[in-house]
Design a protein around this motif. Structure first.
Motif, PDB file in Angstrom:
ATOM      1  N   VAL A   1       0.838  -1.209   0.000  1.00  0.00           N
ATOM      2  CA  VAL A   1       0.000   0.000   0.000  1.00  0.00           C
ATOM      3  C   VAL A   1       0.868   1.252   0.000  1.00  0.00           C
ATOM      4  CG1 VAL A   1      -1.636   1.379   1.341  1.00  0.00           C
ATOM      5  CG2 VAL A   1      -2.010  -1.090   1.073  1.00  0.00           C
ATOM      6  N   GLN A   2       1.881   1.268   0.828  1.00  0.00           N
ATOM      7  CA  GLN A   2       2.750   2.431   0.907  1.00  0.00           C
ATOM      8  C   GLN A   2       3.459   2.692  -0.422  1.00  0.00           C
ATOM      9  OE1 GLN A   2       2.933   4.688   3.251  1.00  0.00           O
ATOM     10  NE2 GLN A   2       4.479   5.843   2.081  1.00  0.00           N
ATOM     11  N   LYS A   3       3.942   1.624  -1.036  1.00  0.00           N
ATOM     12  CA  LYS A   3       4.679   1.791  -2.297  1.00  0.00           C
ATOM     13  C   LYS A   3       3.768   2.285  -3.423  1.00  0.00           C
ATOM     14  CE  LYS A   3       8.577  -1.292  -1.481  1.00  0.00           C
ATOM     15  NZ  LYS A   3       9.562  -0.205  -1.603  1.00  0.00           N
ATOM     16  N   VAL A   4       2.581   1.698  -3.560  1.00  0.00           N
ATOM     17  CA  VAL A   4       1.710   2.153  -4.651  1.00  0.00           C
ATOM     18  C   VAL A   4       1.190   3.566  -4.378  1.00  0.00           C
ATOM     19  CG1 VAL A   4       1.043  -0.155  -5.415  1.00  0.00           C
ATOM     20  CG2 VAL A   4      -0.363   1.017  -3.730  1.00  0.00           C
ATOM     21  N   ARG A   5       0.991   3.882  -3.114  1.00  0.00           N
ATOM     22  CA  ARG A   5       0.539   5.241  -2.787  1.00  0.00           C
ATOM     23  C   ARG A   5       1.583   6.265  -3.243  1.00  0.00           C
ATOM     24  NH1 ARG A   5      -2.865   7.536   2.063  1.00  0.00           N
ATOM     25  NH2 ARG A   5      -2.630   9.762   1.589  1.00  0.00           N
ATOM     26  N   GLU A   6       2.835   5.994  -2.960  1.00  0.00           N
ATOM     27  CA  GLU A   6       3.899   6.913  -3.385  1.00  0.00           C
ATOM     28  C   GLU A   6       3.938   7.049  -4.909  1.00  0.00           C
ATOM     29  OE1 GLU A   6       7.376   5.186  -1.690  1.00  0.00           O
ATOM     30  OE2 GLU A   6       6.873   5.759   0.378  1.00  0.00           O
ATOM     31  N   LYS A   7       3.756   5.948  -5.594  1.00  0.00           N
ATOM     32  CA  LYS A   7       3.822   5.976  -7.054  1.00  0.00           C
ATOM     33  C   LYS A   7       2.613   6.705  -7.646  1.00  0.00           C
ATOM     34  CE  LYS A   7       6.527   1.725  -7.184  1.00  0.00           C
ATOM     35  NZ  LYS A   7       7.786   2.364  -7.605  1.00  0.00           N
ATOM     36  N   ILE A   8       1.444   6.501  -7.055  1.00  0.00           N
ATOM     37  CA  ILE A   8       0.244   7.178  -7.552  1.00  0.00           C
ATOM     38  C   ILE A   8       0.338   8.682  -7.311  1.00  0.00           C
ATOM     39  CG2 ILE A   8      -2.256   7.407  -7.266  1.00  0.00           C
ATOM     40  CD1 ILE A   8      -2.262   4.379  -6.540  1.00  0.00           C
ATOM     41  N   GLU A   9       0.824   9.057  -6.137  1.00  0.00           N
ATOM     42  CA  GLU A   9       0.962  10.486  -5.820  1.00  0.00           C
ATOM     43  C   GLU A   9       1.956  11.173  -6.756  1.00  0.00           C
ATOM     44  OE1 GLU A   9       1.981  10.206  -1.694  1.00  0.00           O
ATOM     45  OE2 GLU A   9      -0.086  10.626  -1.022  1.00  0.00           O
ATOM     46  N   ALA A  10       2.885  10.404  -7.313  1.00  0.00           N
ATOM     47  CA  ALA A  10       3.886  10.986  -8.213  1.00  0.00           C
ATOM     48  C   ALA A  10       3.387  11.140  -9.646  1.00  0.00           C
ATOM     49  CB  ALA A  10       5.142  10.117  -8.208  1.00  0.00           C
ATOM     50  N   LEU A  11       2.226  10.553  -9.962  1.00  0.00           N
ATOM     51  CA  LEU A  11       1.704  10.650 -11.326  1.00  0.00           C
ATOM     52  C   LEU A  11       1.329  12.095 -11.648  1.00  0.00           C
ATOM     53  CD1 LEU A  11      -0.657   7.524 -11.467  1.00  0.00           C
ATOM     54  CD2 LEU A  11       1.565   7.776 -12.600  1.00  0.00           C
TER      55      LEU A  11
ATOM     56  N   PHE B   1     -10.895  15.610 -16.562  1.00  0.00           N
ATOM     57  CA  PHE B   1      -9.784  15.071 -15.783  1.00  0.00           C
ATOM     58  C   PHE B   1     -10.274  14.544 -14.434  1.00  0.00           C
ATOM     59  CE2 PHE B   1      -7.843  18.084 -18.702  1.00  0.00           C
ATOM     60  CZ  PHE B   1      -6.728  17.395 -19.155  1.00  0.00           C
ATOM     61  N   TYR B   2      -9.878  13.300 -14.126  1.00  0.00           N
ATOM     62  CA  TYR B   2     -10.225  12.696 -12.844  1.00  0.00           C
ATOM     63  C   TYR B   2      -8.936  12.341 -12.115  1.00  0.00           C
ATOM     64  CZ  TYR B   2     -13.132  10.245  -9.462  1.00  0.00           C
ATOM     65  OH  TYR B   2     -13.793   9.885  -8.309  1.00  0.00           O
ATOM     66  N   ALA B   3      -8.931  12.585 -10.822  1.00  0.00           N
ATOM     67  CA  ALA B   3      -7.718  12.355 -10.037  1.00  0.00           C
ATOM     68  C   ALA B   3      -7.398  10.863  -9.949  1.00  0.00           C
ATOM     69  CB  ALA B   3      -7.903  12.914  -8.629  1.00  0.00           C
ATOM     70  N   PRO B   4      -6.129  10.491 -10.086  1.00  0.00           N
ATOM     71  CA  PRO B   4      -5.747   9.101  -9.815  1.00  0.00           C
ATOM     72  C   PRO B   4      -6.181   8.733  -8.396  1.00  0.00           C
ATOM     73  CG  PRO B   4      -3.925  10.296 -10.817  1.00  0.00           C
ATOM     74  CD  PRO B   4      -4.968  11.317 -10.478  1.00  0.00           C
ATOM     75  N   THR B   5      -6.891   7.628  -8.277  1.00  0.00           N
ATOM     76  CA  THR B   5      -7.595   7.318  -7.031  1.00  0.00           C
ATOM     77  C   THR B   5      -7.140   5.973  -6.462  1.00  0.00           C
ATOM     78  OG1 THR B   5      -9.521   8.605  -7.716  1.00  0.00           O
ATOM     79  CG2 THR B   5      -9.895   6.898  -6.052  1.00  0.00           C
ATOM     80  N   LEU B   6      -6.978   5.949  -5.143  1.00  0.00           N
ATOM     81  CA  LEU B   6      -6.594   4.724  -4.443  1.00  0.00           C
ATOM     82  C   LEU B   6      -7.634   4.438  -3.367  1.00  0.00           C
ATOM     83  CD1 LEU B   6      -4.527   2.453  -3.883  1.00  0.00           C
ATOM     84  CD2 LEU B   6      -3.420   4.011  -2.252  1.00  0.00           C
ATOM     85  N   LEU B   7      -8.218   3.233  -3.426  1.00  0.00           N
ATOM     86  CA  LEU B   7      -9.159   2.770  -2.408  1.00  0.00           C
ATOM     87  C   LEU B   7      -8.515   1.612  -1.647  1.00  0.00           C
ATOM     88  CD1 LEU B   7     -12.475   2.656  -4.477  1.00  0.00           C
ATOM     89  CD2 LEU B   7     -11.838   4.390  -2.792  1.00  0.00           C
ATOM     90  N   THR B   8      -8.481   1.735  -0.327  1.00  0.00           N
ATOM     91  CA  THR B   8      -7.971   0.642   0.509  1.00  0.00           C
ATOM     92  C   THR B   8      -9.125   0.066   1.326  1.00  0.00           C
ATOM     93  OG1 THR B   8      -7.374   2.180   2.281  1.00  0.00           O
ATOM     94  CG2 THR B   8      -5.686   1.696   0.634  1.00  0.00           C
ATOM     95  N   ASP B   9      -8.831  -1.015   2.033  1.00  0.00           N
ATOM     96  CA  ASP B   9      -9.847  -1.697   2.849  1.00  0.00           C
ATOM     97  C   ASP B   9     -11.067  -2.108   2.021  1.00  0.00           C
ATOM     98  OD1 ASP B   9      -8.204  -1.287   5.049  1.00  0.00           O
ATOM     99  OD2 ASP B   9      -9.192   0.580   5.605  1.00  0.00           O
ATOM    100  N   VAL B  10     -10.811  -2.415   0.750  1.00  0.00           N
ATOM    101  CA  VAL B  10     -11.880  -2.900  -0.122  1.00  0.00           C
ATOM    102  C   VAL B  10     -12.114  -4.372   0.199  1.00  0.00           C
ATOM    103  CG1 VAL B  10     -12.574  -3.296  -2.518  1.00  0.00           C
ATOM    104  CG2 VAL B  10     -11.285  -1.234  -1.915  1.00  0.00           C
ATOM    105  N   THR B  11     -13.368  -4.797   0.199  1.00  0.00           N
ATOM    106  CA  THR B  11     -13.699  -6.192   0.488  1.00  0.00           C
ATOM    107  C   THR B  11     -14.369  -6.842  -0.723  1.00  0.00           C
ATOM    108  OG1 THR B  11     -15.798  -5.518   1.507  1.00  0.00           O
ATOM    109  CG2 THR B  11     -13.897  -5.801   2.974  1.00  0.00           C
ATOM    110  N   GLN B  12     -14.324  -8.167  -0.748  1.00  0.00           N
ATOM    111  CA  GLN B  12     -14.760  -8.914  -1.915  1.00  0.00           C
ATOM    112  C   GLN B  12     -16.242  -8.708  -2.237  1.00  0.00           C
ATOM    113  OE1 GLN B  12     -12.894 -10.366  -4.025  1.00  0.00           O
ATOM    114  NE2 GLN B  12     -14.288 -11.634  -5.244  1.00  0.00           N
ATOM    115  N   ASP B  13     -17.041  -8.368  -1.248  1.00  0.00           N
ATOM    116  CA  ASP B  13     -18.482  -8.236  -1.477  1.00  0.00           C
ATOM    117  C   ASP B  13     -18.883  -6.867  -2.016  1.00  0.00           C
ATOM    118  OD1 ASP B  13     -17.781  -6.940   0.871  1.00  0.00           O
ATOM    119  OD2 ASP B  13     -19.612  -7.468   1.940  1.00  0.00           O
TER     120      ASP B  13
END
Length: 480
Positions: A300-310, A365-377
């Protein structure tokens, strides 16, 4: 005054019989960049008639003659690479550097078709008597109807035109009404390559006025379509009226599985690339990311850093990583899916909004978005987003990752990051997807085979298997 583009029928540029036009908008600026003909039933009839007339002469040419024409077209696409990339960027909004990659892919598709048409081989089988041989020949189908999506306006046309025409068929192409300009420029190159009149025809317009009559036309022998699953189901139902063959490349909901033994840096790079390329508007995109709980927080930390850099910006800017969504409707659809996911309990870590201010007010334009704590349902795990939204889902082990990946009505593409050979071998048996990327980001190859299971479509495209979709067998009991 914007340029008006006619229909390309029987080697000529003709005005639409209905006298109507469609405006093509630049999604980064909302500026009208061109107008194209709004075709209708009469235009479809004219194009199919031209293709049917051209089929006799074209199908009787040798495979090498047809290949030479496709090679000539490929060389012209290569010559016009920068012009075509600029057209793609202006009508679709993808960054120019990605548009250049699309042109290269189109070149590769045309090259493969030209180089491999001689490999459409028949068979000789022993007959029922000593004097008999049974020949199984492969012959072209006739007139092909092709319907393309808006996300790869040049490559999808090349993907259908190349193998269909190389195999001896003629074709009528309907590019998507949002992004028809790259296909129309390709038609200009068809003209310049001196491909015989009627072999390749382009009829622009919407699905109701062009797509529907094309699918229903009695002289179309095969419909090849790239688009949404609901549209594909309608096409399949309509095609049944004339029992024509159907090849459908439809939606996807690719799982991206990261196991605890994976190279996490490499996996994070690939996950971001596979999600945010073309603003997430790719059927093979990473739509749901399953991470082993042992490495979840680190990932999560690594992808967050990469997304914020886009960098989100004008697609003509060389430093832009992500451009706009293709339209207002597409942007609003993605935003509603994100808000619904948050209401269901997902946590919005980054983005989740339309970008405003500066250059953003002029486009979608839509902001690159990160969702965490997503569940299968959650609904966002099962419905195709087709936008710049990464959903992260924690899994306890490989068994759960496979089970949840398969818990899906789609079956196009999937990703797996692990260094465990036994897991990779098990995946080849248990994962219900037509193509899988192991320890790499996405991106199919012209020589591969791009196809899906379940509601991701029927048949497939690219490679030798894709070419074989454009021929039919003829069995001959040969006796002296």
């Amino acid at each position: 005054m914007t340029e008006k583009n006619n229909l390309f029928i029987n080697g000529s540029w003709v005005a639409p019989k209905g006298g109507e036009w469609i405006k093509v908008e630049n999604p980064a600026t909302k500026a009208v960049v061109a107008e194209v003909a709004k075709g209708g039933q009469a235009d479809v009839d004219a194009a199919v008639s031209a293709a049917k007339s051209a089929f006799i002469g074209w199908s009787r040419r040798t495979a090498t003659e047809r290949a030479d024409y496709i090679h000539a077209l490929k060389d012209l696409v290569k010559r016009d690479k920068e012009k075509l990339a600029a057209i793609i960027t202006s009508e679709m909004g993808k960054p120019l550097k990605e548009a250049r990659i699309e042109v290269d892919f189109a070149i590769g598709l045309l090259r493969f078709s030209a180089e491999n048409v001689l490999r459409l081989q028949g068979e000789i089988i022993p007959g029922s008597s000593p004097e008999e041989k049974i020949l199984i020949d492969r012959v072209p189908l006739g007139v092909i109807g092709a319907i393309t999506a808006w996300n790869f306006p040049l490559a999808l046309c090349a993907r259908k035109i190349g193998p269909a025409v190389a195999a001896g068929n003629t074709i009528v192409v309907k590019p998507h009404e949002l992004t028809p300009l790259a296909c129309l420029h390709l038609a200009k190159l068809v003209e310049e390559a001196k491909i015989p009149h009627g072999v390749i025809n382009v009829v622009t317009g919407d699905g109701k006025d062009v797509g529907v009559p094309l699918v229903a036309h009695k002289d179309i022998k095969l419909i090849t379509m790239t688009g949404s699953t609901p549209a594909g189901k309608k096409i399949m139902a309509a095609a049944s009226e004339t029992l024509k063959e159907v090849r459908l490349e439809l939606g996807g909901k690719a799982p991206f599985m990261v196991m605890e033994d994976a190279d996490i840096d490499r996996a994070a790079d690939a996950a971001v690339t596979a999600r945010f390329n073309n603003a997430g508007q790719v059927c093979t995109c990473n739509e749901r990311t399953y991470i082993h709980e042992a490495v979840y927080d680190k990932f999560v930390q690594k992808v967050r850093e990469k997304i914020e850099a886009l960098k989100v910006g004008l697609p003509t800017d060389p430093s832009t990583d992500m451009g706009p969504k293709v339209s207002e409707d597409e942007l609003n659809k993605v935003h509603e899916m994100v808000e619904h996911a948050v209401r269901q309990g997902a946590r919005l870590a980054i983005g989740g909004k339309r970008l405003t201010g500066s250059v953003y007010d002029k486009g979608y334009f839509y902001a690159p978005t990160l969702l965490t704590d997503v569940t299968q349902d959650m609904d966002i795990v099962h419905n195709e987003v087709f936008g710049p939204v990464m959903s992260l889902i924690r899994v306890k082990d490989f068994d759960q990752a496979i089970a949840w990946a398969n818990d899906c009505r789609y079956g196009l593409s999937a990703y797996l990051f692990t260094n465990d050979l036994s897991r990779i071998l098990r995946m080849t048996r248990d994962l219900e997807f037509g193509e899988v990327y192991v320890n790499r980001p996405g991106g199919e190859a012209p020589q591969g085979f791009h196809h899906g299971y379940k509601e991701s479509g029927l048949g497939g495209e690219d490679g030798q298997h894709g070419m074989e979709a454009y021929v039919q067998t003829k069995t001959i009991y040969l006796n002296a």
